[in-house]
Design a protein around this motif. Structure first.
Motif, short mmCIF file in Angstrom:
data_model
loop_
_atom_site.label_atom_id
_atom_site.label_comp_id
_atom_site.label_asym_id
_atom_site.label_seq_id
_atom_site.Cartn_x
_atom_site.Cartn_y
_atom_site.Cartn_z
N PRO A 470 -3.83 -18.51 2.86
CA PRO A 470 -4.56 -17.71 3.05
C PRO A 470 -3.03 -16.74 3.81
O PRO A 470 -3.75 -15.77 3.43
CB PRO A 470 -4.74 -18.66 4.74
CG PRO A 470 -5.39 -19.54 4.18
CD PRO A 470 -4.23 -20.17 3.49
N GLU A 471 -1.60 -16.83 3.53
CA GLU A 471 -0.82 -16.61 3.57
C GLU A 471 -0.84 -15.62 2.70
O GLU A 471 -0.03 -14.66 2.89
CB GLU A 471 0.91 -18.13 4.29
CG GLU A 471 0.23 -18.59 5.22
CD GLU A 471 -0.79 -19.84 5.05
OE1 GLU A 471 -0.47 -19.88 5.82
OE2 GLU A 471 -0.70 -20.00 3.92
N LYS A 472 -0.22 -15.94 1.89
CA LYS A 472 -0.35 -15.45 0.32
C LYS A 472 -1.18 -14.18 -0.42
O LYS A 472 -1.08 -13.21 -0.56
CB LYS A 472 -0.72 -16.82 -0.91
CG LYS A 472 1.07 -17.09 -0.96
CD LYS A 472 0.47 -17.68 -2.35
CE LYS A 472 1.71 -18.42 -2.24
NZ LYS A 472 2.10 -19.54 -3.91
N LEU A 473 -2.69 -14.61 0.39
CA LEU A 473 -3.90 -13.69 0.64
C LEU A 473 -3.37 -12.66 1.74
O LEU A 473 -3.79 -11.36 1.22
CB LEU A 473 -5.59 -14.70 0.87
CG LEU A 473 -5.87 -15.49 -0.53
CD1 LEU A 473 -6.99 -15.94 0.47
CD2 LEU A 473 -6.06 -14.82 -1.60
N ASP A 474 -2.48 -13.31 2.75
CA ASP A 474 -2.70 -11.99 3.08
C ASP A 474 -1.33 -10.82 3.19
O ASP A 474 -1.79 -9.30 3.24
CB ASP A 474 -2.28 -12.75 4.84
CG ASP A 474 -3.08 -13.45 5.44
OD1 ASP A 474 -4.39 -13.11 4.97
OD2 ASP A 474 -3.30 -14.04 6.62
N ALA A 475 -0.20 -11.06 2.38
CA ALA A 475 0.56 -11.01 1.79
C ALA A 475 -0.75 -9.81 0.61
O ALA A 475 0.17 -8.74 -0.01
CB ALA A 475 1.63 -11.37 1.42
N ILE A 625 10.61 -7.67 -1.71
CA ILE A 625 11.97 -7.60 -0.03
C ILE A 625 12.38 -8.43 0.46
O ILE A 625 11.79 -9.36 0.64
CB ILE A 625 11.25 -6.09 0.52
CG1 ILE A 625 11.00 -4.89 -0.44
CG2 ILE A 625 12.19 -5.98 1.16
CD1 ILE A 625 10.50 -4.06 0.25
N ALA A 626 13.70 -8.85 0.82
CA ALA A 626 14.51 -9.73 1.29
C ALA A 626 15.44 -8.63 2.24
O ALA A 626 15.58 -8.04 2.46
CB ALA A 626 14.97 -10.54 0.31
N LYS A 627 15.79 -10.07 3.26
CA LYS A 627 16.71 -9.40 3.81
C LYS A 627 18.29 -8.67 4.15
O LYS A 627 18.75 -8.03 4.23
CB LYS A 627 16.61 -10.93 5.80
CG LYS A 627 15.59 -10.93 6.13
CD LYS A 627 16.37 -12.00 6.76
CE LYS A 627 14.79 -12.75 7.96
NZ LYS A 627 15.51 -13.59 8.35
N ARG A 658 6.91 -8.60 9.44
CA ARG A 658 5.50 -8.81 9.31
C ARG A 658 4.89 -8.25 8.63
O ARG A 658 4.08 -8.83 7.85
CB ARG A 658 5.11 -8.02 10.92
CG ARG A 658 3.53 -7.74 10.84
CD ARG A 658 3.00 -7.14 12.33
NE ARG A 658 3.84 -5.58 11.38
CZ ARG A 658 4.23 -4.85 12.49
NH1 ARG A 658 5.28 -5.49 13.64
NH2 ARG A 658 4.59 -3.08 11.68
N ASP A 659 5.70 -7.06 8.03
CA ASP A 659 5.22 -6.01 6.44
C ASP A 659 5.57 -7.00 5.16
O ASP A 659 5.47 -5.70 4.11
CB ASP A 659 4.32 -5.12 6.53
CG ASP A 659 5.24 -4.40 7.75
OD1 ASP A 659 6.55 -4.93 7.63
OD2 ASP A 659 5.76 -3.41 7.92
N ALA A 672 8.91 -0.22 0.77
CA ALA A 672 7.67 -0.99 0.55
C ALA A 672 7.24 -1.69 -0.78
O ALA A 672 7.76 -0.89 -1.53
CB ALA A 672 6.49 -0.30 0.81
N VAL A 673 7.31 -2.47 -1.02
CA VAL A 673 6.80 -3.19 -2.46
C VAL A 673 5.31 -2.26 -3.42
O VAL A 673 4.30 -1.87 -3.23
CB VAL A 673 6.14 -4.82 -2.26
CG1 VAL A 673 5.92 -4.98 -3.82
CG2 VAL A 673 7.18 -5.69 -1.92
N GLY A 674 6.04 -2.08 -4.54
CA GLY A 674 6.13 -0.88 -5.31
C GLY A 674 5.71 0.40 -5.64
O GLY A 674 4.92 1.28 -5.77
#
Length: 733
Positions: A470-475, A625-627, A658-659, A672-674
């Motif tokens: 579920p976590e990967k699907l949310d991402a 994206i990372a810290k 969060r995002d 953001a990614v993309g």
């Protein structure tokens, strides 16, 4: 340690302290020192007494030294002060974890007599892997030297004493292992192999081979066993030499383990149907359970493929000759006859152990050209068989479309090398219908193998691919939302839902991003004796059957089929069946090992290719994206580079967990990614495969410059890069 060995009856902590005149707070150091000696296996403790290592206690710390030709696992004391280390035979029992050379274990020892070993050991628990190893560049110093790791994820250097340098010269690539316990400061290492010039042609893949501990040399007895193998006579095998079973592989293929052909079904009850034959090299005939070839193949788990070389699972006498379905020669095979109806549905199948002779070895380009009416000397005689094969594929495609397997469209990079090993270009492989044809019929054959073995109630290894978390699907949903797309929520996920998302993105500039994010949402496939289905292919049961030259899992399936059909005495043994869980776990790990090594090698080749273009600008897209920064995939080569936060303009960037975005403290700009971007190549280091980039434009806009003033963030004042350059020092608020 010497004192403990000489005074076994006076080896308590108190006795040791008294002998060495240790008093007061120094006893704390003694306690720490004794704990370190125990953890390193140099002494053994029993209540308050300590033993030297001249005599092994009933419970000892051991190091696994490896397996012999018979498959027996041997161990030795973790540390030993005597002249000759005692030999210890490890006695595995059901449920023990898989062990490999270098692992440290806590074991219960039993002395033995009249044997070629002194003790037998049973596992209590594994207490850690073997000594840490490092691949790096040796830098000579006045008293020894240092090793700079080539792993871009590990920047910690290692200290090497002069006596442990093994004659390495400054700048040479070396392999080393940890020497002594880890303490404060730089860890110590001893060089175990000097690998030479790290920038020499064909050294790049060698780095990954050593770094990931992929066995790349066959023992003499394994090579001799392979060279002693002989061609197979027809005997009780089915004669398939009349069938036009030809191979279709990449033009640079190193082996040919599968052949296919098709013909219209003449049964009037199956009008418009097809008969498809898939023949696979009969590796099980040559690699028998328990043999030296079998043990070496299991140890490797699979072949590993690099741009400049292949590290095969089997010696060349088998992988490149007797088990390779070369044109014009008779070869032993395991074949499946598949009946399809006009809609591509499988009506029936049956397995045979046969003898075949391929009329041709075609490349994908040749097969595709022939399908389009452009024939050459190899394909001209096969006009009819090639047309029949593509007609059968057209029917199979109908069934595939109804099944809706995951339809990812990711370009595959191809690194082109010169004869000297230098990178000439980085291209993308063209994907033809010929590729899809071979894949479709290999999948069908794999399904047939799984169905047959289930029906005959035989144990084997499934290829398992579980549904995404579920976590990967949310991402994935967040990335899709950012691209203006949607992924269904609140229902059982099907591959059809993901395919709908992929189709919606296919004509947009986000197509590659969505494909990559869908791939990242997938779980890692693995091998197991239990069936949990294959999510990506949307299949209820699946087992690898079609590549036994390069995958041990397929060899297990072949042996299971041999046993199930009574094809011979070289099938899956009861012992092998009992070990299937452990075997599945092991070969799943070797598969991951090869994937990481192949990816690292590709990164290094790409960095070498781009090294001459430092300072040049490239079009790319934010891929992660990372810290500490973000990752960008370059459009031209597909290479991945990192942009540290310090290369993102002169302002503070906040990581929004969060995002998964970065937000500028002053400008409010969000990364953001993309997002498309223009980046500048700051550094390319071939030996690590690292690319460092600088952001020039993001989403068509220049990066914000920032005001240079301090920004208070969670009680701290942030000092900007340009302030540091001016020499301004500011204390924390």
């Amino acid at each position: 340690m010497k004192w403990v060995q000489e005074h076994p009856d006076k080896a308590s902590k108190r006795d040791i302290g008294k002998a060495f005149g240790i008093k007061g707070s120094a006893r704390i150091d003694l306690k720490r020192m004794l704990k370190e000696l125990q953890s390193d296996g140099l002494i053994a403790g029993s209540r308050k007494q300590f033993r030297g290592t001249g005599e092994l206690p009933p419970v000892s710390v051991l190091r696994i030294s490896g397996a012999d030709d018979m498959g027996d696992l041997w161990a030795e004391p973790a540390e030993w002060e005597g002249d000759e280390r005692p030999k210890i035979l490890f006695m595995a029992k059901a449920g023990d974890v898989a062990l490999r050379a270098g692992d440290r274990i806590l074991a219960r020892l039993t002395p033995v007599v009249d044997q070629d070993h002194a003790y037998e050991a049973r596992l209590i628990r594994r207490i850690g892997a073997g000594p840490d190893k490092v691949i790096g560049i040796y830098r000579h110093g006045s008293e020894g030297g240092r090793i700079v790791p080539v792993d871009k994820k590990n920047s910690k250097e290692w200290r090497v004493a002069s006596a442990d340098s093994k004659g390495a010269s400054d700048g040479e690539l070396v392999e080393a292992e940890q020497a002594g316990p880890k303490r404060m400061g730089l860890p110590s290492a001893r060089i175990i192999e000097v690998l030479g010039d790290p920038m020499a042609p064909r050294s790049i893949s060698l780095i990954a081979i050593h770094q990931h501990e992929i066995p790349d040399h066959f023992p003499d007895e394994v090579v001799l066993a392979a060279e002693a193998a002989e061609p197979v006579a027809l005997g009780a095998r089915m004669d398939l030499r009349h069938l036009p079973l030809f191979t279709i592989d990449p033009s640079d293929a190193r082996d040919h383990d599968d052949a296919i052909c098709a013909a219209p079904d003449e049964d009037p009850k199956n009008e418009g149907g097809h008969i498809v034959w898939v023949a696979i090299a009969d590796v099980a005939h040559y690699v028998r359970p328990g043999s030296v070839l079998d043990k070496e193949a299991r140890k490797r788990g699979n072949s590993s493929y690099f741009p400049d070389r292949v590290v095969p699972m089997l010696p060349d006498a088998l992988s490149g000759d007797l088990c390779s379905l070369h044109a014009g020669v008779e070869r032993a095979c395991m074949a499946v006859r598949i009946v399809l109806n006009a809609s591509g549905e499988k009506l029936s199948h049956e397995f045979h152990r046969g003898l075949m002779r391929s009329p041709a070895s075609l490349s994908y380009e040749q097969a595709q050209a022939a399908h389009e009416g452009r024939y050459d000397g190899d394909t001209e005689p096969l006009k009819g068989p090639i047309a029949d094969l593509f007609a059968a594929y057209a029917s199979a495609t109908k069934a595939r479309n109804r099944r809706q397997p995951l339809n990812l469209d990711l370009p595959e990079r191809k690194i082109v090398l010169s004869d000297e090993g230098q990178v000439l270009s980085v291209d993308y492989r063209t994907r033809f219908d010929a590729h899809k044809l071979v894949e479709e019929f290999m999948v069908t054959a794999n399904v047939c193998a799984a169905e047959t073995l289930e029906q005959k109630e035989r144990a084997f290894l499934y290829r398992v691919h579980e549904e995404p978390s579920p976590e990967k699907l949310d991402a994935l949903r967040e990335v899709a939302d950012a691209a203006g797309l949607q992924l269904a929520k609140g229902q059982v996920l099907r591959t059809a839902h993901l395919n709908k998302l992929l189709a919606a993105a296919s004509e947009s500039e986000d197509a590659e991003l969505i494909n990559m994010q869908v791939l990242r949402s997938m779980t890692q496939a693995y091998y197991a004796p239990q069936n949990f289905g294959h999510f990506g292919l949307n299949l209820r049961r699946y087992g690898h059957f079609t590549s036994p030259i390069r995958r041990y899992a397929d060899l297990i399936v072949h042996r299971a089929l041999v046993s199930a059909h009574g094809f011979g005495d070289d099938g899956l043994t009861r012992e092998d069946e009992a070990d299937l869980k452990e075997t599945g776990e092991w070969i799943s790990s070797t598969e991951r090992r090869s994937m990481l090594a192949e990816r690292d090698t590709t990164d290094r080749y790409l960095a070498a290719f781009l090294a001459d273009r430092v300072g040049a600008d490239f079009v790319g897209r934010v891929s992660g994206i990372a810290k500490f920064g973000l990752f960008v995939k370059l459009e031209e080569t597909g290479a991945d580079g990192i942009i540290p936060l310090s290369h993102l303009g002169r302002e503070y960037w906040r990581y929004i967990e969060r995002d998964g975005t970065l937000k500028g403290e002053e400008s409010g700009r969000v990364i953001a990614v993309g997002m498309p971007c223009l980046v500048r190549l700051v550094d390319a280091t071939a030996v690590t495969g690292g690319l460092t980039l600088e952001m020039i434009e993001l989403d068509g806009k220049s990066m914000p410059k920032g005001s240079g003033r301090q920004v208070r963030h969670k009680g701290r004042r942030i000092v900007r890069a340009k302030d540091r350059k001016k020499g301004k020092r500011r204390r924390k608020g």
